[in-house]
Design a protein around this motif. Structure first.
Motif, PDB file in Angstrom:
ATOM      1  N   GLU A  63       1.204  -1.395   0.199  1.00 53.13           N
ATOM      2  CA  GLU A  63      -0.031  -0.184  -0.301  1.00 53.13           C
ATOM      3  C   GLU A  63       0.901   1.300   0.101  1.00 53.13           C
ATOM      4  OE1 GLU A  63      -2.802  -2.469   3.588  1.00 53.13           O
ATOM      5  OE2 GLU A  63       0.263  -2.048   3.192  1.00 53.13           O
ATOM      6  N   TRP A 113     -10.265  -3.082   0.478  1.00 53.22           N
ATOM      7  CA  TRP A 113     -10.010  -1.877   1.864  1.00 53.22           C
ATOM      8  C   TRP A 113     -10.602  -2.476   2.413  1.00 53.22           C
ATOM      9  CZ3 TRP A 113      -5.345   0.121   0.688  1.00 53.22           C
ATOM     10  CH2 TRP A 113      -5.102   1.248  -0.323  1.00 53.22           C
ATOM     11  N   ARG A 148     -11.231  -3.795  12.893  1.00 51.28           N
ATOM     12  CA  ARG A 148     -11.569  -4.044  12.021  1.00 51.28           C
ATOM     13  C   ARG A 148     -12.520  -3.596  10.650  1.00 51.28           C
ATOM     14  NH1 ARG A 148      -5.580  -6.276   8.816  1.00 51.28           N
ATOM     15  NH2 ARG A 148      -5.151  -5.841  10.722  1.00 51.28           N
ATOM     16  N   TYR A 152      -6.303  -1.305   5.066  1.00 47.75           N
ATOM     17  CA  TYR A 152      -5.690  -2.000   4.518  1.00 47.75           C
ATOM     18  C   TYR A 152      -5.666  -2.459   3.689  1.00 47.75           C
ATOM     19  CZ  TYR A 152      -3.906  -2.330   9.354  1.00 47.75           C
ATOM     20  OH  TYR A 152      -3.274  -2.480  11.165  1.00 47.75           O
ATOM     21  N   LYS A 169       0.543  -4.028   4.679  1.00 49.06           N
ATOM     22  CA  LYS A 169       1.150  -4.047   6.339  1.00 49.06           C
ATOM     23  C   LYS A 169       0.037  -3.002   6.812  1.00 49.06           C
ATOM     24  CE  LYS A 169       5.786  -6.004   5.720  1.00 49.06           C
ATOM     25  NZ  LYS A 169       7.251  -5.960   6.024  1.00 49.06           N
ATOM     26  N   GLY A 170      -0.848  -2.281   5.804  1.00 48.62           N
ATOM     27  CA  GLY A 170      -0.927  -1.061   6.100  1.00 48.62           C
ATOM     28  C   GLY A 170      -0.486   0.358   6.598  1.00 48.62           C
ATOM     29  N   THR A 203      -5.524   3.194  10.109  1.00 46.03           N
ATOM     30  CA  THR A 203      -4.676   2.534   9.378  1.00 46.03           C
ATOM     31  C   THR A 203      -5.452   2.471   8.251  1.00 46.03           C
ATOM     32  OG1 THR A 203      -3.385   2.036  11.382  1.00 46.03           O
ATOM     33  CG2 THR A 203      -3.204   1.231   9.526  1.00 46.03           C
ATOM     34  N   CYS A 263      -2.689   0.385  -3.971  1.00 41.16           N
ATOM     35  CA  CYS A 263      -2.649  -1.164  -3.480  1.00 41.16           C
ATOM     36  C   CYS A 263      -2.128  -2.183  -3.992  1.00 41.16           C
ATOM     37  CB  CYS A 263      -3.361  -1.990  -2.787  1.00 41.16           C
ATOM     38  SG  CYS A 263      -3.304  -3.918  -2.591  1.00 41.16           S
ATOM     39  N   ARG A 305     -10.475  -0.668   6.577  1.00 43.97           N
ATOM     40  CA  ARG A 305      -9.413   0.144   8.615  1.00 43.97           C
ATOM     41  C   ARG A 305      -9.957  -0.109   9.309  1.00 43.97           C
ATOM     42  NH1 ARG A 305     -13.251   5.519   6.476  1.00 43.97           N
ATOM     43  NH2 ARG A 305     -15.237   4.717   7.729  1.00 43.97           N
ATOM     44  N   TRP A 342      -2.743  -9.804   2.565  1.00 47.54           N
ATOM     45  CA  TRP A 342      -2.833  -8.828   3.549  1.00 47.54           C
ATOM     46  C   TRP A 342      -1.977  -7.690   2.824  1.00 47.54           C
ATOM     47  CZ3 TRP A 342      -7.726  -6.782   5.856  1.00 47.54           C
ATOM     48  CH2 TRP A 342      -8.615  -8.021   5.886  1.00 47.54           C
TER      49      TRP A 342
END
Length: 124
Positions: free
Chosen positions: A6, A36, A45, A96, A116-117, A94, A22, A38, A114
């Motif tokens: 990302e 996505w 999350r 992701y 890492k954010g 954050t 991303c 967050r 995934w």
């Protein structure tokens, strides 16, 4: 192992726009779901948008009409974008990116890879 990266995290003021990206390198799946998520401080999350290889798209109500997801397939890499307009302080989180490389279904428990954010901060 698919690499998911990302980029584009930033601090902006409320009402402004921001695009985050991303990129998934050496992406070969023909059936997939991109999403996505967050996570705000102290909260769980949440999935905010997903789209599949047929461009069927779902948005969480809190972002619908303000955020737009799109994808671009170039040179064997797939990039997922999130255009964020009219951002609000509650969008601070954050962010992701994640992908399911076997089915059209997203959801936090269905994702295969995934990122890492990245941090997105919205100030008043």
């Amino acid at each position: 192992q698919l690499q998911v990266l990302e980029t584009g995290g930033a601090s902006v003021q409320a009402g402004e726009s921001l695009t985050i990206s991303c990129t998934m390198y050496e992406f070969t799946a023909s059936k997939y779901c991109l999403a996505w998520f967050r996570q705000a401080p102290g909260q769980g999350r949440e999935e905010i948008v997903d789209l599949d290889n047929n461009d069927d798209t779902w948005y969480r109500s809190s972002v619908k009409g303000r955020f737009t997801a799109s994808r671009e397939d170039v040179g064997g890499s797939l990039t997922l974008y999130l255009q964020m307009n009219a951002v609000k302080p509650e969008d601070t989180a954050t962010y992701y990116c994640a992908v399911n490389v076997e089915t059209y279904f997203c959801g936090a428990t269905n994702m295969d890879y995934w990122g890492k954010g990245i941090q997105v901060t919205i100030s008043e």
